[in-house]
Design a protein around this motif. Structure first.
Motif, mmCIF file in Angstrom:
data_model
loop_
_atom_site.group_PDB
_atom_site.id
_atom_site.type_symbol
_atom_site.label_atom_id
_atom_site.label_comp_id
_atom_site.label_asym_id
_atom_site.label_seq_id
_atom_site.Cartn_x
_atom_site.Cartn_y
_atom_site.Cartn_z
ATOM 1 N N LEU A 67 65.871 0.705 2.034
ATOM 2 C CA LEU A 67 66.596 0.874 3.288
ATOM 3 C C LEU A 67 65.644 0.771 4.464
ATOM 4 O O LEU A 67 65.905 0.071 5.435
ATOM 5 N N THR A 68 64.535 1.447 4.378
ATOM 6 C CA THR A 68 63.561 1.439 5.461
ATOM 7 C C THR A 68 63.010 0.042 5.680
ATOM 8 O O THR A 68 62.899 -0.420 6.806
ATOM 9 N N GLY A 69 62.699 -0.653 4.606
ATOM 10 C CA GLY A 69 62.172 -2.004 4.722
ATOM 11 C C GLY A 69 63.181 -2.967 5.309
ATOM 12 O O GLY A 69 62.853 -3.823 6.119
ATOM 13 N N MET A 70 64.463 -2.835 4.912
ATOM 14 C CA MET A 70 65.501 -3.732 5.423
ATOM 15 C C MET A 70 65.779 -3.458 6.895
ATOM 16 O O MET A 70 66.134 -4.352 7.638
ATOM 17 N N ALA A 71 65.671 -2.204 7.284
ATOM 18 C CA ALA A 71 66.071 -1.829 8.624
ATOM 19 C C ALA A 71 65.015 -2.124 9.683
ATOM 20 O O ALA A 71 65.318 -2.131 10.860
ATOM 21 N N CYS A 72 63.776 -2.345 9.278
ATOM 22 C CA CYS A 72 62.726 -2.514 10.283
ATOM 23 C C CYS A 72 62.780 -3.909 10.903
ATOM 24 O O CYS A 72 63.127 -4.874 10.269
ATOM 25 N N GLY A 73 62.452 -3.962 12.158
ATOM 26 C CA GLY A 73 62.406 -5.233 12.860
ATOM 27 C C GLY A 73 61.002 -5.808 12.798
ATOM 28 O O GLY A 73 60.332 -5.719 11.785
ATOM 29 N N ALA A 91 49.914 8.156 16.270
ATOM 30 C CA ALA A 91 50.253 9.562 16.094
ATOM 31 C C ALA A 91 51.094 10.024 17.282
ATOM 32 O O ALA A 91 50.807 9.689 18.424
ATOM 33 N N GLY A 92 52.172 10.763 16.983
ATOM 34 C CA GLY A 92 53.063 11.254 18.034
ATOM 35 C C GLY A 92 54.264 10.359 18.294
ATOM 36 O O GLY A 92 55.189 10.769 18.992
ATOM 37 N N ASP A 93 54.282 9.141 17.757
ATOM 38 C CA ASP A 93 55.416 8.232 17.955
ATOM 39 C C ASP A 93 56.610 8.650 17.102
ATOM 40 O O ASP A 93 56.450 9.161 15.990
ATOM 41 N N TRP A 94 57.816 8.417 17.632
ATOM 42 C CA TRP A 94 59.064 8.566 16.887
ATOM 43 C C TRP A 94 59.586 7.165 16.605
ATOM 44 O O TRP A 94 59.650 6.338 17.508
ATOM 45 N N VAL A 95 59.965 6.896 15.373
ATOM 46 C CA VAL A 95 60.478 5.582 14.981
ATOM 47 C C VAL A 95 61.878 5.786 14.412
ATOM 48 O O VAL A 95 62.063 6.585 13.493
ATOM 49 N N VAL A 96 62.858 5.072 14.958
ATOM 50 C CA VAL A 96 64.237 5.172 14.498
ATOM 51 C C VAL A 96 64.671 3.803 13.990
ATOM 52 O O VAL A 96 64.481 2.794 14.678
ATOM 53 N N ARG A 97 65.235 3.778 12.790
ATOM 54 C CA ARG A 97 65.698 2.524 12.189
ATOM 55 C C ARG A 97 67.121 2.706 11.679
ATOM 56 O O ARG A 97 67.473 3.772 11.169
ATOM 57 N N PHE A 98 67.929 1.661 11.804
ATOM 58 C CA PHE A 98 69.305 1.666 11.306
ATOM 59 C C PHE A 98 69.449 0.577 10.252
ATOM 60 O O PHE A 98 68.780 -0.451 10.326
ATOM 61 N N GLY A 99 70.340 0.789 9.300
ATOM 62 C CA GLY A 99 70.578 -0.223 8.279
ATOM 63 C C GLY A 99 71.620 0.247 7.281
ATOM 64 O O GLY A 99 72.330 1.220 7.508
ATOM 65 N N ALA A 100 71.682 -0.454 6.177
ATOM 66 C CA ALA A 100 72.609 -0.114 5.105
ATOM 67 C C ALA A 100 71.875 0.693 4.039
ATOM 68 O O ALA A 100 70.725 0.419 3.716
ATOM 69 N N ALA A 101 72.555 1.703 3.505
ATOM 70 C CA ALA A 101 72.007 2.518 2.419
ATOM 71 C C ALA A 101 72.969 2.419 1.239
ATOM 72 O O ALA A 101 74.173 2.545 1.411
ATOM 73 N N THR A 148 77.968 1.719 -0.565
ATOM 74 C CA THR A 148 77.046 1.390 0.527
ATOM 75 C C THR A 148 77.611 1.948 1.819
ATOM 76 O O THR A 148 78.800 1.792 2.104
ATOM 77 N N GLN A 149 76.759 2.603 2.591
ATOM 78 C CA GLN A 149 77.159 3.204 3.858
ATOM 79 C C GLN A 149 76.112 2.899 4.922
ATOM 80 O O GLN A 149 75.018 2.434 4.621
ATOM 81 N N ALA A 150 76.467 3.203 6.174
ATOM 82 C CA ALA A 150 75.516 3.067 7.277
ATOM 83 C C ALA A 150 74.448 4.145 7.139
ATOM 84 O O ALA A 150 74.754 5.293 6.815
ATOM 85 N N GLY A 151 73.198 3.761 7.339
ATOM 86 C CA GLY A 151 72.099 4.704 7.210
ATOM 87 C C GLY A 151 71.198 4.682 8.430
ATOM 88 O O GLY A 151 71.184 3.717 9.198
ATOM 89 N N ILE A 152 70.466 5.758 8.600
ATOM 90 C CA ILE A 152 69.498 5.871 9.691
ATOM 91 C C ILE A 152 68.260 6.572 9.145
ATOM 92 O O ILE A 152 68.359 7.475 8.322
#
Length: 138
Positions: A13-19, A26-36, A63-67
């Motif tokens: 899921l993480t791999g598919m969702a990344c652009g 350090a300190g960054d927030w990363v948000v990804r959306f995709g299918a789970a 399969t559902q929407a994932g974050i």
């Protein structure tokens, strides 16, 4: 579902969702959306009670929407939370005499926490791997 499959699912899921690849710090927030997708690994013993003797139970996939939300503790290490909309699975009785018969359904939420290790980048690609824990409540 076995823990190794859950980890693989979260990584997929993480791999598919990344652009495009980015250098996180350090300190960054990363948000990804995709299918789970949850693909239960069903290993049912045969029933030994008439009239179901020999029948087994099966559970379908969903399969559902994932974050995923990741907080980078170091440039190379982050903590990731995977969440998704509720999964719904149909339950089936498989029997040679009756065939495949739907006998019910179940819903669950699969929150998963992962430790994410970023590997050295190769051009625009920065691979990463993770290991985590999942608790599923039915």
């Amino acid at each position: 579902m076995q823990l190794s499959r859950q980890i693989a699912l979260a990584l997929a899921l993480t791999g598919m969702a990344c652009g495009g690849a980015q250098a996180y710090q350090a300190g960054d927030w990363v948000v990804r959306f995709g299918a789970a997708t949850v693909e239960p690994d069903v290993d049912s013993d045969a029933f030994a009670v008439a009239p179901l003797t020999g029948g087994t139970v099966d559970v379908d996939s969903d399969t559902q929407a994932g974050i995923t939300v990741t907080y980078m503790l170091k440039d190379w290490f982050g903590i990731e939370l995977l969440a998704a909309t509720p999964f719904e699975h149909d339950l089936y009785l498989e029997d040679t005499a009756l065939g495949r018969t739907r006998i019910g359904e179940t819903k669950h939420l699969p929150p998963t926490v992962l430790a994410q290790f970023s590997l050295p980048g190769y051009g625009r690609v920065r691979p990463y791997a993770g290991i985590g824990v999942n608790y599923t409540r039915f």
